[in-house]
Design an enzyme around this catalytic site. Structure first.
Site, short mmCIF file in Angstrom:
data_model
loop_
_atom_site.label_atom_id
_atom_site.label_comp_id
_atom_site.label_asym_id
_atom_site.label_seq_id
_atom_site.Cartn_x
_atom_site.Cartn_y
_atom_site.Cartn_z
N LYS A 65 2.86 -8.30 -7.53
CA LYS A 65 2.54 -6.97 -8.05
C LYS A 65 1.16 -6.45 -7.66
O LYS A 65 0.58 -5.60 -8.35
CB LYS A 65 2.66 -6.90 -9.59
CG LYS A 65 3.89 -7.49 -10.19
CD LYS A 65 5.15 -7.31 -9.40
CE LYS A 65 5.71 -5.92 -9.35
NZ LYS A 65 6.97 -5.93 -8.52
N GLY A 67 0.61 -5.19 -4.46
CA GLY A 67 0.72 -4.28 -3.32
C GLY A 67 1.55 -4.84 -2.17
O GLY A 67 1.49 -4.32 -1.05
N THR A 69 4.80 -4.68 -1.48
CA THR A 69 5.77 -3.75 -0.89
C THR A 69 5.05 -2.75 0.03
O THR A 69 5.51 -2.44 1.14
CB THR A 69 6.50 -2.99 -2.03
OG1 THR A 69 6.92 -3.93 -3.01
CG2 THR A 69 7.69 -2.22 -1.50
N TRP A 70 3.92 -2.27 -0.42
CA TRP A 70 3.13 -1.31 0.36
C TRP A 70 2.66 -1.95 1.67
O TRP A 70 2.82 -1.40 2.75
CB TRP A 70 1.95 -0.87 -0.50
CG TRP A 70 1.14 0.28 0.05
CD1 TRP A 70 1.46 1.10 1.10
CD2 TRP A 70 -0.10 0.74 -0.46
NE1 TRP A 70 0.49 2.03 1.27
CE2 TRP A 70 -0.49 1.83 0.33
CE3 TRP A 70 -0.94 0.33 -1.51
CZ2 TRP A 70 -1.69 2.53 0.10
CZ3 TRP A 70 -2.12 1.03 -1.74
CH2 TRP A 70 -2.49 2.11 -0.94
N HIS A 129 4.23 -15.47 -1.62
CA HIS A 129 3.35 -15.47 -2.80
C HIS A 129 2.75 -16.88 -2.99
O HIS A 129 2.13 -17.15 -4.02
CB HIS A 129 4.15 -15.11 -4.07
CG HIS A 129 4.54 -13.66 -4.18
ND1 HIS A 129 3.73 -12.62 -3.80
CD2 HIS A 129 5.67 -13.08 -4.68
CE1 HIS A 129 4.34 -11.47 -4.04
NE2 HIS A 129 5.52 -11.71 -4.56
N SER A 159 1.64 -4.03 -14.24
CA SER A 159 2.72 -3.82 -13.28
C SER A 159 3.78 -4.93 -13.43
O SER A 159 4.98 -4.68 -13.45
CB SER A 159 2.16 -3.80 -11.86
OG SER A 159 3.17 -3.57 -10.94
N TYR A 219 -6.05 -3.37 -3.12
CA TYR A 219 -5.16 -2.23 -3.39
C TYR A 219 -6.01 -0.97 -3.58
O TYR A 219 -5.69 0.09 -3.07
CB TYR A 219 -4.37 -2.55 -4.66
CG TYR A 219 -3.30 -1.57 -5.03
CD1 TYR A 219 -1.99 -1.75 -4.60
CD2 TYR A 219 -3.58 -0.47 -5.85
CE1 TYR A 219 -0.98 -0.86 -4.96
CE2 TYR A 219 -2.58 0.42 -6.21
CZ TYR A 219 -1.29 0.22 -5.77
OH TYR A 219 -0.29 1.11 -6.13
N ARG A 284 7.02 2.13 -9.03
CA ARG A 284 6.94 2.63 -10.41
C ARG A 284 5.98 3.80 -10.48
O ARG A 284 6.37 4.95 -10.49
CB ARG A 284 6.51 1.49 -11.36
CG ARG A 284 6.60 1.83 -12.83
CD ARG A 284 6.07 0.70 -13.69
NE ARG A 284 4.67 0.41 -13.46
CZ ARG A 284 3.67 1.00 -14.12
NH1 ARG A 284 3.91 1.87 -15.07
NH2 ARG A 284 2.41 0.69 -13.85
P1 PAP Z 1 6.11 -7.63 -5.50
O1 PAP Z 1 4.99 -8.61 -5.55
O2 PAP Z 1 7.18 -7.91 -6.51
O3 PAP Z 1 6.65 -7.40 -4.14
P2 PAP Z 1 4.34 -5.41 -5.32
O4 PAP Z 1 4.90 -4.55 -4.27
O5 PAP Z 1 3.20 -6.28 -5.00
O6 PAP Z 1 5.49 -6.24 -6.00
O7 PAP Z 1 3.85 -4.50 -6.53
C1 PAP Z 1 4.53 -3.35 -6.96
C2 PAP Z 1 3.46 -2.34 -7.28
O8 PAP Z 1 3.09 -1.66 -6.06
C3 PAP Z 1 3.98 -1.26 -8.23
O9 PAP Z 1 2.82 -0.86 -8.96
P3 PAP Z 1 2.91 -0.18 -10.39
O10 PAP Z 1 3.81 -1.00 -11.25
O11 PAP Z 1 1.51 -0.14 -10.91
O12 PAP Z 1 3.43 1.20 -10.18
C4 PAP Z 1 4.44 -0.20 -7.25
O13 PAP Z 1 4.55 1.08 -7.83
C5 PAP Z 1 3.34 -0.27 -6.21
N1 PAP Z 1 3.73 0.28 -4.92
C6 PAP Z 1 4.94 0.17 -4.29
N2 PAP Z 1 4.92 0.82 -3.12
C7 PAP Z 1 3.69 1.38 -3.00
C8 PAP Z 1 3.08 2.20 -2.01
N3 PAP Z 1 3.73 2.58 -0.92
N4 PAP Z 1 1.79 2.58 -2.21
C9 PAP Z 1 1.12 2.18 -3.31
N5 PAP Z 1 1.65 1.42 -4.28
C10 PAP Z 1 2.93 1.02 -4.13
#
Ligand code: PAP
Length: 320
Positions: A65, A67, A69-70, A129, A159, A219, A284
């Site tokens: 959680k 970043g 996915t980003w 991870h 998150s 992030y 989210r």
């Molecule tokens: P994971 O470890 O399960 O893959 P991960 O992608 O690290 O999850 O974290 C998800 C967070 O990244 C979410 O944050 P939030 O709960 O605070 O909203 C998600 O919204 C955010 N996220 C996903 N895609 C992007 C993006 N393109 N830019 C910025 N934040 C993003």
């Protein structure tokens, strides 16, 4: 650090590690000081036993959680600029496989399976991870490049709390995970891949010791100046951007939360192919400081104290 998982112990040894409850009756197992989800341990063991990175490989590492996915979308776009449109049809997690899930996970008993539809042209990009304290020896053995992303601990916790409450079993049958319980467990380190602080520090130390191989990015800095950091990622990955700003802007835009979360594939309520959680739960709110909308002042104070003790005291002024 040498990892102490016996390479012959490929299956079924979860019981031999200390266990602790982290959410209701759900257990985590402790290996080398890290609390791991039992379901992923066989895959993690196979990674540590079988994975031999190539010098050209790129490994995206992260605490959950922060970043992932980003960064998956960014690393994919930076290294496959002509295929950037793939992000419209594919969730970023399906473009870049997790080592311990997609490549060496439960459904890959030989530990050698790379999904046939995964784009693994050179450079291959994998994510994980797994903490540096476990994976470092493997990573250092090849000279591959590692990108580590981290995020403010309070936003990471909030998150994760939201994410867990979207898990299929939790949403449908079980009691929701209470935020106070999540805070307690986060602070105790009994959190998937926790302790968060040790995870971050492992990769941070590696980035200081081996800056040509390990890039550490936050992030928050990506949020505040994505273009600069996308350029920096391009340089680090050996595919720099030229003078032209347009290409950088295209990558930043295509990977932005607003654009990515609007694609049908990422809006889908279908469960992800590798974990019982809907695809849209990876998108989210994506804001910095969202914890202020959820955490009680006492919880914020408690986590901040821990952050000072774990990070600031050792010269890493981050996370408050
Ligand atoms: P994971 O470890 O399960 O893959 P991960 O992608 O690290 O999850 O974290 C998800 C967070 O990244 C979410 O944050 P939030 O709960 O605070 O909203 C998600 O919204 C955010 N996220 C996903 N895609 C992007 C993006 N393109 N830019 C910025 N934040 C993003």
């Amino acid at each position: 650090m040498e990892n102490s998982i016996n390479p012959t112990d490929n299956e079924g040894l979860v019981e031999s590690f200390p266990e602790e409850k982290w959410r209701g009756d759900e257990l985590l197992c402790q290996i080398n000081g890290f609390w791991l989800m039992p379901h992923f341990i066989p895959g993690i063991k196979r990674v540590l036993t079988h994975f031999k990175p190539l010098p050209t490989d790129i490994i995206l590492s992260s605490f959950p959680k922060t970043g992932t996915t980003w960064l998956k979308s960014l690393l994919y776009s930076i290294t496959n600029r002509s295929s950037i449109h793939s992000l419209v049809q594919n969730n970023p997690h399906e473009l870049i496989p997790f080592l311990e899930i997609h490549v060496y996970g439960e459904s890959k008993p030989t530990g050698l399976g790379i999904p046939a539809d995964t784009n693994l042209d050179s450079p291959r990009i994998f994510s994980t991870h797994i903490p540096y304290q476990l994976l470092g020896t493997t990573l250092e053995s090849s000279g591959c490049r590692v990108v580590y992303v981290t995020r403010n601990p309070k936003d990471t916790l909030v998150s994760m709390w939201h994410f867990v409450n979207r898990w299929k079993g939790v949403e449908e049958e079980e009691k929701p995970w209470e935020l106070d319980e999540a805070v307690e467990k986060f602070c105790d380190g009994v959190f998937p891949c926790g302790p968060y602080y040790d995870h971050v520090l492992g990769y941070r130390m590696a980035s200081l010791e081996r800056p040509r191989n390990v890039l550490f990015v936050t992030y928050e800095e990506l949020k505040s100046d994505a273009k600069t950091h996308v350029r920096r990622l391009g340089e680090f990955l050996g595919c720099p951007f030229g003078e032209d700003e347009e290409e950088v802007e295209e990558v930043v835009e295509s990977c932005s939360f607003e654009v990515l979360s609007g694609h049908e594939v990422n809006k889908s309520e279908d469960l992800a192919s590798w974990f019982p959680v809907p695809y849209n739960s990876f998108f989210r709110k994506a804001s910095v400081g969202d914890h202020k909308n959820y955490l009680r002042p006492e919880s914020i104070q408690r986590i901040d104290e821990l952050t000072r003790e774990k990070f600031h005291k050792f010269g890493f002024v981050y996370g408050i």
